[in-house]
Scaffold this motif. Structure first.
Motif, PDB file in Angstrom:
ATOM      1  N   ASP A 118      -3.441  -4.715 -13.316  1.00  0.00           N
ATOM      2  CA  ASP A 118      -4.406  -5.029 -14.373  1.00  0.00           C
ATOM      3  C   ASP A 118      -3.926  -6.192 -15.243  1.00  0.00           C
ATOM      4  OD1 ASP A 118      -6.602  -3.380 -13.904  1.00  0.00           O
ATOM      5  OD2 ASP A 118      -5.697  -1.675 -14.919  1.00  0.00           O
ATOM      6  N   ALA A 119      -2.638  -6.239 -15.528  1.00  0.00           N
ATOM      7  CA  ALA A 119      -2.102  -7.331 -16.351  1.00  0.00           C
ATOM      8  C   ALA A 119      -2.283  -8.673 -15.654  1.00  0.00           C
ATOM      9  CB  ALA A 119      -0.622  -7.086 -16.644  1.00  0.00           C
ATOM     10  N   ALA A 120      -2.265  -8.661 -14.322  1.00  0.00           N
ATOM     11  CA  ALA A 120      -2.445  -9.892 -13.546  1.00  0.00           C
ATOM     12  C   ALA A 120      -3.915 -10.204 -13.295  1.00  0.00           C
ATOM     13  CB  ALA A 120      -1.704  -9.773 -12.213  1.00  0.00           C
ATOM     14  N   ASP A 121      -4.820  -9.411 -13.904  1.00  0.00           N
ATOM     15  CA  ASP A 121      -6.265  -9.593 -13.733  1.00  0.00           C
ATOM     16  C   ASP A 121      -6.649  -9.530 -12.251  1.00  0.00           C
ATOM     17  OD1 ASP A 121      -8.740  -9.862 -14.969  1.00  0.00           O
ATOM     18  OD2 ASP A 121      -8.805 -12.030 -14.643  1.00  0.00           O
ATOM     19  N   TRP A 122      -6.031  -8.590 -11.535  1.00  0.00           N
ATOM     20  CA  TRP A 122      -6.211  -8.435 -10.099  1.00  0.00           C
ATOM     21  C   TRP A 122      -7.560  -7.791  -9.789  1.00  0.00           C
ATOM     22  CZ3 TRP A 122      -6.732  -4.041  -7.068  1.00  0.00           C
ATOM     23  CH2 TRP A 122      -6.480  -4.194  -5.686  1.00  0.00           C
ATOM     24  N   ARG A 123      -8.159  -8.187  -8.665  1.00  0.00           N
ATOM     25  CA  ARG A 123      -9.415  -7.610  -8.203  1.00  0.00           C
ATOM     26  C   ARG A 123      -9.293  -7.225  -6.733  1.00  0.00           C
ATOM     27  NH1 ARG A 123      -9.621  -7.803 -12.757  1.00  0.00           N
ATOM     28  NH2 ARG A 123     -11.148  -8.689 -14.190  1.00  0.00           N
ATOM     29  N   PRO A 124      -9.850  -6.090  -6.336  1.00  0.00           N
ATOM     30  CA  PRO A 124      -9.770  -5.696  -4.917  1.00  0.00           C
ATOM     31  C   PRO A 124     -10.725  -6.504  -4.049  1.00  0.00           C
ATOM     32  CG  PRO A 124     -11.054  -4.092  -6.156  1.00  0.00           C
ATOM     33  CD  PRO A 124     -10.515  -5.059  -7.159  1.00  0.00           C
ATOM     34  N   ARG A 125     -10.201  -7.070  -2.991  1.00  0.00           N
ATOM     35  CA  ARG A 125     -11.047  -7.807  -2.049  1.00  0.00           C
ATOM     36  C   ARG A 125     -11.578  -6.884  -0.959  1.00  0.00           C
ATOM     37  NH1 ARG A 125     -12.610 -12.647  -0.998  1.00  0.00           N
ATOM     38  NH2 ARG A 125     -13.223 -13.234   1.125  1.00  0.00           N
ATOM     39  N   SER A 126     -10.743  -5.984  -0.496  1.00  0.00           N
ATOM     40  CA  SER A 126     -11.112  -5.111   0.615  1.00  0.00           C
ATOM     41  C   SER A 126     -11.117  -3.650   0.172  1.00  0.00           C
ATOM     42  CB  SER A 126     -10.119  -5.278   1.762  1.00  0.00           C
ATOM     43  OG  SER A 126      -8.830  -4.839   1.357  1.00  0.00           O
ATOM     44  N   GLU A 127     -11.599  -2.789   1.073  1.00  0.00           N
ATOM     45  CA  GLU A 127     -11.554  -1.349   0.814  1.00  0.00           C
ATOM     46  C   GLU A 127     -10.115  -0.885   0.642  1.00  0.00           C
ATOM     47  OE1 GLU A 127     -12.323   2.302   3.745  1.00  0.00           O
ATOM     48  OE2 GLU A 127     -14.177   1.256   3.182  1.00  0.00           O
ATOM     49  N   ALA A 128      -9.217  -1.406   1.463  1.00  0.00           N
ATOM     50  CA  ALA A 128      -7.799  -1.043   1.355  1.00  0.00           C
ATOM     51  C   ALA A 128      -7.242  -1.447  -0.001  1.00  0.00           C
ATOM     52  CB  ALA A 128      -7.001  -1.689   2.479  1.00  0.00           C
ATOM     53  N   ASP A 129      -7.677  -2.597  -0.521  1.00  0.00           N
ATOM     54  CA  ASP A 129      -7.229  -3.040  -1.847  1.00  0.00           C
ATOM     55  C   ASP A 129      -7.680  -2.054  -2.920  1.00  0.00           C
ATOM     56  OD1 ASP A 129      -6.023  -5.348  -0.897  1.00  0.00           O
ATOM     57  OD2 ASP A 129      -7.756  -6.621  -1.312  1.00  0.00           O
ATOM     58  N   MET A 130      -8.934  -1.627  -2.834  1.00  0.00           N
ATOM     59  CA  MET A 130      -9.453  -0.670  -3.811  1.00  0.00           C
ATOM     60  C   MET A 130      -8.658   0.631  -3.776  1.00  0.00           C
ATOM     61  SD  MET A 130     -13.315   0.962  -4.196  1.00  0.00           S
ATOM     62  CE  MET A 130     -13.238   1.795  -2.603  1.00  0.00           C
ATOM     63  N   LEU A 131      -8.366   1.109  -2.578  1.00  0.00           N
ATOM     64  CA  LEU A 131      -7.610   2.348  -2.445  1.00  0.00           C
ATOM     65  C   LEU A 131      -6.173   2.176  -2.924  1.00  0.00           C
ATOM     66  CD1 LEU A 131      -8.955   3.573   1.000  1.00  0.00           C
ATOM     67  CD2 LEU A 131      -9.462   4.539  -1.261  1.00  0.00           C
ATOM     68  N   ARG A 132      -5.605   1.003  -2.705  1.00  0.00           N
ATOM     69  CA  ARG A 132      -4.265   0.728  -3.215  1.00  0.00           C
ATOM     70  C   ARG A 132      -4.263   0.806  -4.743  1.00  0.00           C
ATOM     71  NH1 ARG A 132      -1.786  -5.234  -3.768  1.00  0.00           N
ATOM     72  NH2 ARG A 132       0.072  -4.695  -4.948  1.00  0.00           N
ATOM     73  N   TYR A 133      -5.283   0.243  -5.359  1.00  0.00           N
ATOM     74  CA  TYR A 133      -5.382   0.310  -6.821  1.00  0.00           C
ATOM     75  C   TYR A 133      -5.499   1.766  -7.283  1.00  0.00           C
ATOM     76  CZ  TYR A 133      -7.112  -0.347 -11.567  1.00  0.00           C
ATOM     77  OH  TYR A 133      -7.265  -0.291 -12.930  1.00  0.00           O
ATOM     78  N   CYS A 134      -6.362   2.529  -6.608  1.00  0.00           N
ATOM     79  CA  CYS A 134      -6.529   3.945  -6.955  1.00  0.00           C
ATOM     80  C   CYS A 134      -5.214   4.699  -6.803  1.00  0.00           C
ATOM     81  CB  CYS A 134      -7.596   4.585  -6.079  1.00  0.00           C
ATOM     82  SG  CYS A 134      -9.283   4.004  -6.393  1.00  0.00           S
ATOM     83  N   TYR A 135      -4.457   4.324  -5.780  1.00  0.00           N
ATOM     84  CA  TYR A 135      -3.156   4.952  -5.552  1.00  0.00           C
ATOM     85  C   TYR A 135      -2.235   4.739  -6.741  1.00  0.00           C
ATOM     86  CZ  TYR A 135       1.686   5.211  -3.924  1.00  0.00           C
ATOM     87  OH  TYR A 135       3.025   5.479  -3.829  1.00  0.00           O
ATOM     88  N   HIS A 136      -2.136   3.512  -7.206  1.00  0.00           N
ATOM     89  CA  HIS A 136      -1.212   3.221  -8.299  1.00  0.00           C
ATOM     90  C   HIS A 136      -1.645   3.858  -9.616  1.00  0.00           C
ATOM     91  CE1 HIS A 136       1.610   0.720  -6.229  1.00  0.00           C
ATOM     92  NE2 HIS A 136       0.695  -0.135  -5.826  1.00  0.00           N
ATOM     93  N   VAL A 137      -2.920   3.739  -9.967  1.00  0.00           N
ATOM     94  CA  VAL A 137      -3.330   4.165 -11.305  1.00  0.00           C
ATOM     95  C   VAL A 137      -3.626   5.654 -11.406  1.00  0.00           C
ATOM     96  CG1 VAL A 137      -4.238   1.872 -11.833  1.00  0.00           C
ATOM     97  CG2 VAL A 137      -5.792   3.621 -10.971  1.00  0.00           C
ATOM     98  N   ALA A 138      -3.813   6.334 -10.275  1.00  0.00           N
ATOM     99  CA  ALA A 138      -4.137   7.766 -10.347  1.00  0.00           C
ATOM    100  C   ALA A 138      -3.452   8.596  -9.263  1.00  0.00           C
ATOM    101  CB  ALA A 138      -5.658   7.962 -10.263  1.00  0.00           C
ATOM    102  N   GLY A 139      -3.426   8.096  -8.025  1.00  0.00           N
ATOM    103  CA  GLY A 139      -2.778   8.858  -6.963  1.00  0.00           C
ATOM    104  C   GLY A 139      -1.310   9.091  -7.234  1.00  0.00           C
ATOM    105  N   ALA A 140      -0.627   8.057  -7.737  1.00  0.00           N
ATOM    106  CA  ALA A 140       0.804   8.192  -8.044  1.00  0.00           C
ATOM    107  C   ALA A 140       1.030   9.184  -9.176  1.00  0.00           C
ATOM    108  CB  ALA A 140       1.391   6.826  -8.398  1.00  0.00           C
ATOM    109  N   VAL A 141       0.077   9.277 -10.099  1.00  0.00           N
ATOM    110  CA  VAL A 141       0.172  10.289 -11.161  1.00  0.00           C
ATOM    111  C   VAL A 141       0.011  11.682 -10.555  1.00  0.00           C
ATOM    112  CG1 VAL A 141      -0.846  11.149 -13.306  1.00  0.00           C
ATOM    113  CG2 VAL A 141      -0.673   8.676 -12.918  1.00  0.00           C
ATOM    114  N   GLY A 142      -0.859  11.802  -9.556  1.00  0.00           N
ATOM    115  CA  GLY A 142      -1.009  13.082  -8.854  1.00  0.00           C
ATOM    116  C   GLY A 142       0.286  13.516  -8.199  1.00  0.00           C
ATOM    117  N   VAL A 143       1.020  12.554  -7.654  1.00  0.00           N
ATOM    118  CA  VAL A 143       2.325  12.869  -7.051  1.00  0.00           C
ATOM    119  C   VAL A 143       3.291  13.371  -8.124  1.00  0.00           C
ATOM    120  CG1 VAL A 143       4.312  11.907  -5.831  1.00  0.00           C
ATOM    121  CG2 VAL A 143       2.000  11.219  -5.175  1.00  0.00           C
ATOM    122  N   MET A 144       3.300  12.722  -9.289  1.00  0.00           N
ATOM    123  CA  MET A 144       4.156  13.182 -10.384  1.00  0.00           C
ATOM    124  C   MET A 144       3.752  14.584 -10.838  1.00  0.00           C
ATOM    125  SD  MET A 144       4.601   9.666 -12.638  1.00  0.00           S
ATOM    126  CE  MET A 144       5.802  10.382 -13.785  1.00  0.00           C
TER     127      MET A 144
END
Length: 335
Positions: A138-164
């Motif tokens: 988010d600090a880099a003003d990143w945007r998902p280009r592909s479906e995999a990009d969107m899922l990668r973003y979801c992984y970092h901001v919420a999926g990784a919290v689920g792991v914690m």
């Protein structure tokens, strides 16, 4: 009492008092920042509940620093010229987090809460870093280009919290499949947030739906919320909602392996937060007339339904093609 025993007792009591203060501050934070999450947390046993509050406090503080908010709400105005840029805010988050992980006092109860949590649970620095990577995007003003990009973003901001969260509930590091499915629940929740907040994100100059999806729908960049494109947007949003349901179904399999009260709490959250994506999909083109919320009556019904599900047999569902381990590998390859 020998001097050394007295000193040990004082230190021990001081540690207990310090922990109690951190738990109280964390409880105040969750009550202020998320009524739904605060309510769901009461279903846990006391130890797990307190640890969940500690984790929430750190996550909430990071979010607030990143977005210049106060528990998700606009922060008090600051003097002109004193606002920090996104990279500086990210640096603040990283510095305070690293101090907490090193066992140092940070001057912030929310970050000290993370340090306390890591002394009590198998939460690792690598788990924490995966969450911080989301703030970096988010600090880099990143945007998902592909479906995999969107899922990668979801992984970092919420999926990784689920792991914690799974680590907080005692899931060991070697139980890879259950950690994968805990991650899947976080991804499901974030997909729900993305589809609910399309209008709000657009107003802030952001869009988390993949560029490739919008191109397929002939929606030009920056025009996702234009009225004449709403009909084209709805199928793309429904696509994300269907993905959210697949990730949620996978997560329910992992929840069945938890202790009863943990299982009940997780399934309650899945019902409540999963209800967001289901409601967005049901409303179709009217999903953004008003912000989708889950009312108190429905929340109570979802909790009751979760109780029955927690007592029932374990469900069966395949994991999505891109889950924790695949997304983690993708993230590391792109850093």
């Amino acid at each position: 009492m020998p001097t050394e025993n007295l000193l040990e007792s004082v230190v021990h009591e001081g540690g207990r008092a310090r922990r109690a203060a951190l738990v109280t501050a964390a409880h105040d934070s969750i009550r202020k920042g998320s009524k739904s999450f605060a309510a769901a947390s009461r279903l846990f046993d006391r130890t797990t509940r307190e640890r969940v509050w500690l984790l929430y406090a750190w996550c909430r503080a990071c979010d607030d620093i990143a977005d210049e908010q106060d528990h998700g709400h606009p922060a008090a105005p600051v003097l002109l010229g004193t606002r920090l840029d996104p990279e500086s805010r990210l640096a603040t988050i990283r510095t305070l987090t690293e101090l907490a992980m090193a066992g140092e006092e940070t001057g912030s109860s929310a970050f000290d809460a993370l340090g306390q949590l890591m002394r009590e649970t198998p939460v690792t620095p690598a788990m924490v870093e995966d969450v911080l990577a989301g703030f970096a995007l988010d600090a880099a003003d990143w945007r998902p280009r592909s479906e995999a990009d969107m899922l990668r973003y979801c992984y970092h901001v919420a999926g990784a919290v689920g792991v914690m969260m799974a680590a907080v509930m005692g899931v060991p590091a070697e139980d890879e499949d259950t950690l994968d499915r805990a991650c899947d629940l976080g991804i499901a929740f974030q997909l729900g947030n993305i589809v609910r907040d399309v209008w709000e994100d657009d107003a802030n100059g952001r869009c988390y739906l993949p560029v490739e999806w919008l191109v397929e729908a002939d929606i030009p960049p920056g025009e996702v919320t234009k009225p004449h494109y709403r009909g084209a947007l709805v199928p793309q949003v429904a696509r994300a909602c269907a993905m959210a349901q697949d990730y949620e179904a996978s997560a329910r399999v992992g929840a069945a392996r938890l202790a009863f009260r943990q299982r009940w709490a997780v399934l309650s959250a899945a019902n409540i937060y999963g209800g967001i994506a289901r409601e967005v999909r049901r409303l179709g083109a009217h999903a953004w007339d008003h912000r989708v919320t889950i009312g108190k009556g429905r929340k109570l019904a979802f909790v009751a339904r979760a109780f029955m599900a927690a007592r029932g047999p374990a469900p069966v569902a395949d994991k999505p093609a891109m889950s924790r381990r695949e997304l983690s590998a993708l993230a590391r390859a792109q850093r």
